[in-house]
Write an enzyme that holds these catalytic residues in place. Structure first.
Site, PDB file in Angstrom:
ATOM      1  N   ARG A 193      18.055  24.572  74.042  1.00 17.76           N
ATOM      2  CA  ARG A 193      17.079  25.656  73.948  1.00 17.76           C
ATOM      3  C   ARG A 193      15.645  25.150  74.102  1.00 17.76           C
ATOM      4  NH1 ARG A 193      20.089  29.133  69.115  1.00 17.76           N
ATOM      5  NH2 ARG A 193      21.783  29.815  70.469  1.00 17.76           N
ATOM      6  N   GLU A 223      19.885  27.427  56.178  1.00 18.82           N
ATOM      7  CA  GLU A 223      18.640  27.200  56.908  1.00 18.82           C
ATOM      8  C   GLU A 223      17.508  26.750  55.989  1.00 18.82           C
ATOM      9  OE1 GLU A 223      18.135  30.191  59.963  1.00 18.82           O
ATOM     10  OE2 GLU A 223      16.084  29.529  60.327  1.00 18.82           O
ATOM     11  N   ASP A 251      10.783  31.482  51.223  1.00 20.44           N
ATOM     12  CA  ASP A 251      10.629  31.469  49.760  1.00 20.44           C
ATOM     13  C   ASP A 251      11.321  30.257  49.128  1.00 20.44           C
ATOM     14  OD1 ASP A 251       9.883  34.024  50.505  1.00 20.44           O
ATOM     15  OD2 ASP A 251      11.113  35.047  49.009  1.00 20.44           O
TER      16      ASP A 251
HETATM   17  C1  FAD Z   1      19.365  37.315  65.570  1.00 20.61           C
HETATM   18  C2  FAD Z   1      19.970  35.971  65.236  1.00 20.61           C
HETATM   19  C3  FAD Z   1      21.113  35.565  65.897  1.00 20.61           C
HETATM   20  C4  FAD Z   1      21.691  34.342  65.576  1.00 20.61           C
HETATM   21  N1  FAD Z   1      22.860  34.001  66.182  1.00 20.61           N
HETATM   22  C5  FAD Z   1      23.461  32.861  65.825  1.00 20.61           C
HETATM   23  C6  FAD Z   1      24.739  32.530  66.366  1.00 20.61           C
HETATM   24  O1  FAD Z   1      25.336  33.286  67.134  1.00 20.61           O
HETATM   25  N2  FAD Z   1      25.292  31.348  65.998  1.00 20.61           N
HETATM   26  C7  FAD Z   1      24.690  30.487  65.144  1.00 20.61           C
HETATM   27  O2  FAD Z   1      25.236  29.431  64.856  1.00 20.61           O
HETATM   28  N3  FAD Z   1      23.492  30.800  64.599  1.00 20.61           N
HETATM   29  C8  FAD Z   1      22.882  31.966  64.897  1.00 20.61           C
HETATM   30  N4  FAD Z   1      21.689  32.276  64.330  1.00 20.61           N
HETATM   31  C9  FAD Z   1      21.130  31.412  63.280  1.00 20.61           C
HETATM   32  C10 FAD Z   1      21.815  31.737  61.962  1.00 20.61           C
HETATM   33  O3  FAD Z   1      22.014  33.114  61.904  1.00 20.61           O
HETATM   34  C11 FAD Z   1      21.027  31.343  60.723  1.00 20.61           C
HETATM   35  O4  FAD Z   1      20.594  30.028  60.820  1.00 20.61           O
HETATM   36  C12 FAD Z   1      21.906  31.507  59.486  1.00 20.61           C
HETATM   37  O5  FAD Z   1      22.428  32.814  59.418  1.00 20.61           O
HETATM   38  C13 FAD Z   1      21.149  31.203  58.226  1.00 20.61           C
HETATM   39  O6  FAD Z   1      22.016  31.441  57.138  1.00 20.61           O
HETATM   40  P1  FAD Z   1      21.461  31.280  55.670  1.00 20.61           P
HETATM   41  O7  FAD Z   1      22.538  31.735  54.753  1.00 20.61           O
HETATM   42  O8  FAD Z   1      20.899  29.940  55.485  1.00 20.61           O
HETATM   43  O9  FAD Z   1      20.238  32.286  55.634  1.00 20.61           O
HETATM   44  P2  FAD Z   1      20.257  33.938  55.683  1.00 20.61           P
HETATM   45  O10 FAD Z   1      21.528  34.377  56.285  1.00 20.61           O
HETATM   46  O11 FAD Z   1      19.005  34.313  56.293  1.00 20.61           O
HETATM   47  O12 FAD Z   1      20.308  34.274  54.139  1.00 20.61           O
HETATM   48  C14 FAD Z   1      19.253  33.965  53.262  1.00 20.61           C
HETATM   49  C15 FAD Z   1      19.180  35.081  52.241  1.00 20.61           C
HETATM   50  O13 FAD Z   1      18.268  34.715  51.200  1.00 20.61           O
HETATM   51  C16 FAD Z   1      17.530  35.869  50.845  1.00 20.61           C
HETATM   52  N5  FAD Z   1      16.297  35.452  50.184  1.00 20.61           N
HETATM   53  C17 FAD Z   1      15.216  34.861  50.738  1.00 20.61           C
HETATM   54  N6  FAD Z   1      14.289  34.620  49.805  1.00 20.61           N
HETATM   55  C18 FAD Z   1      14.799  35.070  48.633  1.00 20.61           C
HETATM   56  C19 FAD Z   1      14.309  35.119  47.292  1.00 20.61           C
HETATM   57  N7  FAD Z   1      13.090  34.662  46.970  1.00 20.61           N
HETATM   58  N8  FAD Z   1      15.086  35.654  46.341  1.00 20.61           N
HETATM   59  C20 FAD Z   1      16.316  36.153  46.635  1.00 20.61           C
HETATM   60  N9  FAD Z   1      16.822  36.156  47.894  1.00 20.61           N
HETATM   61  C21 FAD Z   1      16.077  35.611  48.865  1.00 20.61           C
HETATM   62  C22 FAD Z   1      17.304  36.560  52.167  1.00 20.61           C
HETATM   63  O14 FAD Z   1      16.937  37.902  51.988  1.00 20.61           O
HETATM   64  C23 FAD Z   1      18.655  36.379  52.833  1.00 20.61           C
HETATM   65  O15 FAD Z   1      19.543  37.428  52.534  1.00 20.61           O
HETATM   66  C24 FAD Z   1      21.096  33.500  64.627  1.00 20.61           C
HETATM   67  C25 FAD Z   1      19.929  33.903  63.982  1.00 20.61           C
HETATM   68  C26 FAD Z   1      19.377  35.133  64.266  1.00 20.61           C
HETATM   69  C27 FAD Z   1      18.133  35.563  63.548  1.00 20.61           C
END
Ligand code: FAD
Length: 589
Positions: free
Chosen positions: A417, A555, A358
């Site tokens: 990876r 991300e 999104d």
């Molecule tokens: C199963 C798994 C294991 C992993 N393990 C590791 C690890 O051990 N070490 C490591 O370095 N990385 C790991 N990763 C990668 C890492 O988890 C992610 O890259 C990281 O958590 C992303 O963080 P973020 O805050 O950018 O996104 P997220 O943590 O995904 O947060 C984004 C948030 O935005 C919200 N959102 C989205 N669209 C909207 C909208 N339109 N309006 C309001 N809210 C919205 C979502 O619901 C979510 O809560 C892993 C990933 C996964 C899936």
């Protein structure tokens, strides 16, 4: 139940909409219990009732996962007590827990002869409202990047409103394996592991195919240790242990004492709950577009689960932290440049269901540039049924080998990876087994990605046997081949044998029974591409100019990890750049 001072705006509005406190007829008086099986095991609810009126509801026994059960419990219990209604939506990401607590409650209420049929009526229709709010900083997404930005901005005196579309905090960040790359730590020093920010830079840049943005990588590696200290000041406790996470390339992967991402979520929850934190989180509210006035991003529009329009104006800045698009099959098919059209719905994902891109789509709609969108990462350890990383017995790379269905090693397990997946796609059924022993898991109560090994075995996710021959039989392999594979590997550990596939990272011999095997397949894991940012997390437009008032982290942003992210670098990224985005937004940089 207002545990975290989170503004459950949708839930509060709903309270006035559903059927009012019901007249339950005569009913019984007393304390009644009901039980159901949740995600972690049996859950027991106790209800105190007086002539059919509910006085108290307590969950008196459960084994649900911390940070996943609080919202379902709160939703169901408060709807039952305050509104006489049990017809609440399941909490996405915690469906089994929601279903179980409602089922246990229904059982107890039926025993009390409460009119539960009336409690399952749908809520009355709601007239959508327009709600306007304002804060210094508005953040989209309550995952790790968004919450790090929020806390950092609040520490600098800004008021913050966070919009989160799901019913709970955490996004992908709460379900992580838990590895976090940092160089120059005490954990490394104690173990005599040589490391530096320069080496971390080199691994990240070269591991990412030399296409990552060197300036952003420098920011990442130079601020990693400071990020770790910041989390410690906010209460995170790190393990003494350090090893090499899958695809991390070097022993710099650290983990918090609390499993998965709960160490970080615990930290964020506690900060937000401070009476003067200045952070409000509005759940169940999906941001739909950014507001631009005079070329500057001044706010966010969204819609909540009741259909209300929520507009939040930002006096200082807007942070886009809405995560990646690993769960959006259409987007990954459209952008993928690495996997030759393979990323259809047939390939599962590790990601939470809200990882739909999104934030990227919304940012592009106001002219933001994107980079590296074709670089999508797969992981070789997906659950064959769900794609999840859970349900696997695994350690740092030092402690396991990967074998194909025939029992042969086929890759350098310590490689990046991308290399692991390319090799796995050459194997029968794209399937591999992670084989490890009990050296680091002597009792079986130790956790592997958050779950005790004994539980993984009991639920049939993982095979366990006292000899390699028995293990091989369990997974339909030739005992002789698997034993020979392990013997050859142990010779390499001792330095007595050539190392096929060029593995250079070793721990100790894999020889302590019982032995474990987990069947795993490729799964979509991470999207390296995203919005173009500069070193201050300012969003750049398609011409490379700064979009005033607009910041992105996590991300949702691209350019850091090149075409292959190192395992353990994402959490470092989202916390480092989340903090930077929070600071930039709070200070108007
Ligand atoms: C199963 C798994 C294991 C992993 N393990 C590791 C690890 O051990 N070490 C490591 O370095 N990385 C790991 N990763 C990668 C890492 O988890 C992610 O890259 C990281 O958590 C992303 O963080 P973020 O805050 O950018 O996104 P997220 O943590 O995904 O947060 C984004 C948030 O935005 C919200 N959102 C989205 N669209 C909207 C909208 N339109 N309006 C309001 N809210 C919205 C979502 O619901 C979510 O809560 C892993 C990933 C996964 C899936």
């Amino acid at each position: 139940m207002k545990r975290f001072f989170i503004v459950l705006l949708g839930a509060l509005l709903a309270a006035s909409l559903v059927i009012g406190c019901a007249d339950f007829g005569r009913g019984r008086t007393g304390v009644f219990t009901g039980s159901a099986v949740g995600h972690g095991g049996t859950l027991v609810v106790e209800v105190e009732v007086e002539r059919g009126n509910i006085l108290r509801i307590d969950v008196v026994q459960h084994s649900e996962t911390p940070f996943f059960y609080e919202i379902p419990f709160e939703r169901v219990i408060s709807a039952a007590i305050n509104d006489g209604n049990l017809n609440v939506d399941n909490v996405a990401g915690a469906t089994m827990t929601t279903v179980a607590v409602r089922a246990a409650l229904l059982q107890a209420l039926n025993a009390a002869r409460v009119n539960t049929a009336a409690m399952m009526q749908p809520a009355l229709a709601h007239t959508p409202q327009n709600i306007q709010l304002s804060a210094d900083v508005v953040v989209v997404g309550a995952g790790g990047a968004g919450l790090a930005a929020s806390v950092q901005a609040a520490q600098l005196g800004a008021s913050v409103i966070v919009l989160e579309k799901m019913s709970m905090l955490g996004g992908n960040t709460i379900i992580i394996g838990g590895i976090v790359n940092v160089s120059g730590t005490e954990q490394q020093r104690v173990r005599g592991i040589a490391d530096s920010t320069d080496l971390h830079f080199q691994h990240t840049y070269e591991g990412g195919g030399r296409v990552g943005n060197p300036e952003l990588i420098r920011v990442l590696v130079d601020n990693a240790l400071g990020m770790m200290r910041w989390t410690e000041e906010l209460g995170v406790v790190w393990q003494d242990h350090v090893d090499t996470g899958l695809g991390a390339l070097w022993p710099r992967s650290h983990q918090t004492v609390l499993p998965l991402g709960t160490g970080f979520l615990d930290m964020f929850h506690r900060f937000i709950a401070l009476p003067d934190s200045g952070i409000e989180v509005i759940l169940d509210t999906r941001a739909t577009d950014f507001i631009v006035q005079g070329g500057r991003v001044t706010g966010v529009r969204g819609v909540n689960s009741l259909g209300d329009t929520i507009t939040v104006y930002a006096a200082r800045g807007v942070v886009n932290a809405a995560g990646g698009f690993g769960a959006n099959v259409e987007m990954r098919m459209r952008y993928d440049e690495l996997w030759e059209g393979r990323l259809t719905h047939v390939v599962p994902t590790t990601n939470h269901p809200g990882a739909l891109g999104d934030g990227i789509i919304m940012a592009q709609a106001i002219g933001a540039g994107v980079t590296g969108m074709g670089y999508i990462q797969l992981l070789p350890i997906g659950d064959p049924r769900t794609g999840s990383v859970s349900g696997v017995a695994i350690t740092g790379v030092e402690g396991y080998i990967q074998v194909n269905e025939q029992g042969y090693r086929f890759v350098n397990e310590a490689a990046g990876r991308d290399e692991l997946i390319h090799a796995l796609f050459q194997q029968t059924n794209f399937t591999n087994y992670i084989i490890m022993c009990s050296r680091n898991h002597p009792t079986g109560y130790e956790l592997s990605l958050g779950a005790p090994l004994n539980t993984l075995v009991a639920y049939g996710h993982v095979h366990r046997a006292n000899t390699i021959a028995e293990l091989a039989v369990m997974i339909n392999m030739s005992p002789a081949v698997l034993q020979a594979t392990l013997n050859q590997f142990n010779e390499m550990v001792d330095g007595n044998a050539q190392c096929p596939f060029g593995r250079t990272i070793f721990g100790q011999r894999i020889e302590v029974p019982p032995f474990y095997a987990s069947r795993r397949v490729p799964t979509v894991h991470h999207t390296m591409g995203g919005i173009v940012i500069d070193r201050y997390a300012r969003v750049l437009d398609v011409n490379g100019s700064i979009i005033p008032g607009f910041y992105a982290a996590g991300e949702v942003a691209g350019g850091i990890h090149g075409n292959n992210r190192l395992g353990g670098n994402a959490i470092t990224d989202i916390l480092v750049f989340g903090r930077i985005a929070g600071e930039s937004a709070a200070t108007g940089r």
